[in-house]
Design a protein around this motif. Sequence first.
Motif, short mmCIF file in Angstrom:
data_model
loop_
_atom_site.label_atom_id
_atom_site.label_comp_id
_atom_site.label_asym_id
_atom_site.label_seq_id
_atom_site.Cartn_x
_atom_site.Cartn_y
_atom_site.Cartn_z
N ARG A 10 6.60 1.40 -38.47
CA ARG A 10 7.41 0.36 -38.30
C ARG A 10 8.92 0.92 -38.54
NH1 ARG A 10 3.21 -2.78 -40.80
NH2 ARG A 10 4.10 -2.54 -42.93
N ARG A 11 9.00 1.70 -39.83
CA ARG A 11 10.39 2.18 -40.25
C ARG A 11 10.98 3.09 -39.11
NH1 ARG A 11 9.12 4.51 -44.55
NH2 ARG A 11 8.76 2.61 -45.76
N ALA A 12 10.11 3.91 -38.75
CA ALA A 12 10.51 4.73 -37.53
C ALA A 12 10.82 4.05 -36.33
CB ALA A 12 9.43 5.92 -37.19
N VAL A 13 10.26 3.02 -35.76
CA VAL A 13 10.77 2.28 -34.81
C VAL A 13 12.24 1.61 -35.03
CG1 VAL A 13 10.51 0.23 -33.48
CG2 VAL A 13 8.38 1.86 -34.21
N PRO A 28 6.87 4.17 -27.08
CA PRO A 28 6.09 4.31 -28.40
C PRO A 28 6.05 5.86 -28.72
CG PRO A 28 5.19 2.47 -27.22
CD PRO A 28 6.22 3.17 -26.24
N SER A 29 6.08 6.58 -27.52
CA SER A 29 5.92 8.12 -27.75
C SER A 29 7.07 8.75 -28.40
CB SER A 29 5.62 8.86 -26.35
OG SER A 29 6.66 8.86 -25.55
N ASP A 30 8.34 8.06 -28.26
CA ASP A 30 9.49 8.72 -28.99
C ASP A 30 9.18 8.49 -30.35
OD1 ASP A 30 10.88 8.84 -26.53
OD2 ASP A 30 11.61 6.92 -26.89
N VAL A 31 8.69 7.58 -30.80
CA VAL A 31 8.38 7.09 -32.31
C VAL A 31 7.24 7.97 -32.79
CG1 VAL A 31 7.64 5.47 -33.88
CG2 VAL A 31 8.88 4.84 -32.17
N ALA A 32 6.20 8.08 -32.04
CA ALA A 32 5.21 9.24 -32.37
C ALA A 32 5.79 10.68 -32.39
CB ALA A 32 3.85 9.20 -31.28
N ARG A 33 6.57 11.01 -31.51
CA ARG A 33 7.12 12.38 -31.66
C ARG A 33 7.99 12.72 -32.76
NH1 ARG A 33 7.40 11.69 -25.51
NH2 ARG A 33 5.72 13.49 -24.92
N ASP A 53 3.63 -5.54 -35.09
CA ASP A 53 3.92 -6.18 -36.48
C ASP A 53 5.28 -6.73 -36.39
OD1 ASP A 53 1.31 -5.63 -37.64
OD2 ASP A 53 2.02 -3.73 -38.69
N LEU A 54 6.25 -5.75 -35.86
CA LEU A 54 7.51 -6.10 -35.57
C LEU A 54 7.89 -7.16 -34.77
CD1 LEU A 54 8.95 -2.19 -35.88
CD2 LEU A 54 8.99 -4.01 -37.59
N ALA A 74 -0.76 -6.67 -23.45
CA ALA A 74 0.01 -5.53 -22.80
C ALA A 74 -1.07 -4.47 -22.69
CB ALA A 74 1.21 -5.32 -23.39
N ARG A 75 -1.16 -3.94 -21.33
CA ARG A 75 -2.06 -2.92 -21.00
C ARG A 75 -1.04 -2.02 -20.35
NH1 ARG A 75 -4.27 -4.65 -24.61
NH2 ARG A 75 -6.37 -5.74 -24.67
N GLY A 76 -1.09 -0.71 -20.46
CA GLY A 76 -0.34 0.19 -19.94
C GLY A 76 1.05 0.58 -20.69
N PRO A 77 1.90 1.09 -19.98
CA PRO A 77 2.99 1.54 -20.74
C PRO A 77 4.01 0.43 -21.08
CG PRO A 77 2.96 3.02 -18.25
CD PRO A 77 1.73 1.82 -18.46
N ILE A 78 4.47 0.60 -22.14
CA ILE A 78 5.25 -0.49 -22.81
C ILE A 78 6.62 0.28 -23.34
CG2 ILE A 78 3.68 -1.94 -23.46
CD1 ILE A 78 4.00 -1.01 -26.35
N ARG A 79 7.72 -0.66 -23.45
CA ARG A 79 8.83 -0.28 -23.93
C ARG A 79 9.26 -1.15 -25.38
NH1 ARG A 79 11.30 4.41 -22.72
NH2 ARG A 79 13.14 3.83 -23.03
N ILE A 80 9.94 -0.77 -26.17
CA ILE A 80 10.09 -1.69 -27.32
C ILE A 80 11.85 -1.59 -27.32
CG2 ILE A 80 10.02 -1.53 -30.04
CD1 ILE A 80 7.85 0.55 -29.60
N ARG A 81 12.23 -2.82 -27.74
CA ARG A 81 13.66 -3.14 -27.90
C ARG A 81 13.98 -4.06 -28.81
NH1 ARG A 81 14.94 -6.60 -22.09
NH2 ARG A 81 14.07 -8.54 -22.92
#
Length: 87
Positions: A10-13, A28-33, A53-54, A74-81
């Motif tokens: 959550r903090r990384a997001v 999400p891959s940006d966060v994971a990386r 959670d956020l 949601a299924r498939g690619p997502i974005r977080i903003r």
Amino acid sequence: MSEPTRDDLRRAVLDLLSERKPTSSICPSDVARRVRPDDWRPLMDPVRAAARDLVDAGEVEITQRGEVVDPDIARGPIRIRRPRGTD
């Protein structure tokens, strides 16, 4: 290497979003990386869970094709903003 906690994710997001323009989104891959550069793929589902959670806390929105979606279905690619105002 220890497993990142949901709080770590959550903090990384939020950290990644704070580094970008207010209108930007992240994958999400940006966060994971960021959290585990050499072995990020196993973190994809945990990052999505942290993003949910956020959403529940009103801190972010999940989008698909630019439209806000319910993260629980949601299924498939997502974005977080960051949440957008209703101008």
